[in-house]
Motif scaffolding. Sequence first.
Motif, PDB file in Angstrom:
ATOM      1  N   ASP A 427      -7.581  -7.309   1.476  1.00 40.34           N
ATOM      2  CA  ASP A 427      -6.919  -6.345   2.339  1.00 40.34           C
ATOM      3  C   ASP A 427      -5.829  -7.018   3.153  1.00 40.34           C
ATOM      4  O   ASP A 427      -5.981  -8.179   3.562  1.00 40.34           O
ATOM      5  N   PRO A 431      -2.787  -2.291   7.974  1.00 42.38           N
ATOM      6  CA  PRO A 431      -3.091  -1.232   6.997  1.00 42.38           C
ATOM      7  C   PRO A 431      -1.809  -0.632   6.429  1.00 42.38           C
ATOM      8  O   PRO A 431      -0.814  -0.440   7.123  1.00 42.38           O
ATOM      9  N   GLY A 432      -1.844  -0.318   5.146  1.00 45.18           N
ATOM     10  CA  GLY A 432      -0.694   0.251   4.459  1.00 45.18           C
ATOM     11  C   GLY A 432       0.137  -0.762   3.723  1.00 45.18           C
ATOM     12  O   GLY A 432       0.915  -0.401   2.822  1.00 45.18           O
ATOM     13  N   ASP A 433       0.022  -2.039   4.075  1.00 43.90           N
ATOM     14  CA  ASP A 433       0.757  -3.081   3.353  1.00 43.90           C
ATOM     15  C   ASP A 433       0.091  -3.314   1.997  1.00 43.90           C
ATOM     16  O   ASP A 433      -1.083  -2.987   1.786  1.00 43.90           O
ATOM     17  N   PRO A 434       0.815  -3.888   1.048  1.00 43.61           N
ATOM     18  CA  PRO A 434       0.225  -4.125  -0.278  1.00 43.61           C
ATOM     19  C   PRO A 434      -0.911  -5.145  -0.203  1.00 43.61           C
ATOM     20  O   PRO A 434      -0.982  -5.971   0.708  1.00 43.61           O
ATOM     21  N   LYS A 435      -1.784  -5.061  -1.183  1.00 48.44           N
ATOM     22  CA  LYS A 435      -2.920  -5.981  -1.274  1.00 48.44           C
ATOM     23  C   LYS A 435      -2.422  -7.421  -1.434  1.00 48.44           C
ATOM     24  O   LYS A 435      -1.364  -7.685  -2.013  1.00 48.44           O
TER      25      LYS A 435
END
Length: 532
Positions: A427, A431-435
């Motif tokens: 993760d 949040p929302g950023d690429p893996k």
Amino acid sequence: MGLQDCADRLIGNWHLRGISGGERKRVSIALEILTRPILLFLDEPTSGLDSASAFFVVQTLRDIAHSGRTVISAVHQPSSEVFKLFDDLCLLSDGETVYFGRAETAVEFFAETGFPCPSRRNPSDHFLRCINTDFDTVTTYMGLYRASEIETLSDPLTNTMTATVKALLVKKYRSSKYASNLRVRIQEISKIEGLMLERIRGSQAKWWKQLLTLTSRSFVNMSRDIGYYWLRIVIYVVVSISVGTVFFDVGTSFNAIFARGSCGAFISGFMTFMSIGGFPSFIEEMKVFYRERVNRHYGIAVYTLANFISASPFLAMMSLASSAITYYMVKLRPGISHFLYVWLDLLASIAVVESSMMIIAALVPNFLMGVILGAGYIGIMMMTSGYFRFLPDLPKVFWRYPISYINYGAWALQGAYKNDMIGLEFDPLFPGDPKLKGEDILKDTLKIKVSYSKWWDVAAIAAILVSCRLLFFVILKFKERASPCFRALLTKRILRNLSKRPSFRKIPSFPSQRQHNLHPLSLQEGLDSPVP
């Protein structure tokens, strides 16, 4: 040797009492007799034995001597029965020869010098009373007390200091017929030719027989000694459970990146540190090796290989238990190949540490120095493994080149990171950023090269393991070749010191001047204690 009653008992060690000290001494003597040596030298073979056991031991040695072998033994205060078994006798006091000749003529020599042996006294006790200067110290502090007037009248040593008696005996012996006969005999022996016996070089057993015997014996010893591996296996299991509970189901969150790195560093670093617990057993094993190697029972290469083979099952068991517990509790990357890698990585690392401890055991003389050096070595390996500071950031001189490349911990940690992170996605921090891919984390964050496979890391550890075993072999070989030179230098130094200091024991410079009136125990009632 009178060992029939304890034939089926274990010798014993630090946790198992086993046979008694006297029985151990007789076992050691019997082991040397089995090889039928040309020359057998024994240091105090009767000390710690009762009179009957001492008699049978000396009787056995006498039979060996009369069968054509040479037996030299240092015996302290033998009984009269044991003394009668001696062929030749050498009396030494403070490095000086008091008498050297046939044992039955020693009493005659002392009588000629003016110190005859009383009729009811053991000759060996009388000899020690004449040449042991410790009696002067005892006499001084006891106030020259004698038990009875009869002894005072019958004992010629009552009013004579032992140091004076010894000096007179040494002077008398140098000009006696016994010394001249000895010098003539030595000259005769030195002129004899054709009696030199060719020494058998090495064992008569084939190398595979030596390997099988050593491997079997070492395996039995390791399995019986709970401190060799069993106790460490228990500790490994306990520590592995602790690691599993601390990093339980670590997951793939952003914080799990650092948690997985810490877990891998602990397994490859701190888990191998516990291998130092086997150092006491290594020290004891090296003592046995040196004793048997002097007699050429087997070769150094055979011993090195046998030790590794016999220890491998225990190392595999130890690493398998630790790997299984941590792998499934932490839930590292799933897959049988990944679990197999975790096991092999830990196994190779522990084997390298074991080999390193064997090298230290071959270099240092005692347990304390070995533990200190072993802990320092493992500490340096952990410091340069790439966890506390990334490998590219290490100082190039010495630490990066060559320490990090010969560091098993660096290769083990890199392989553990690759095995666990390549193929996983984590993760992002926001949040929302690429893996975050595991490969990118290894290259960008942990600064680990991913251009080669993780199996090359295991191969590098295996190469270090082979190098450690070869270094262990070289050290043992070098010590064997160099030991005669060191012994010769040490002997010259001792002889030089002896020439400067012929006597090491002196009468106290300030003896006690206090005189006590000693009374029988039955007459001491009502008397004040002479001790203030």
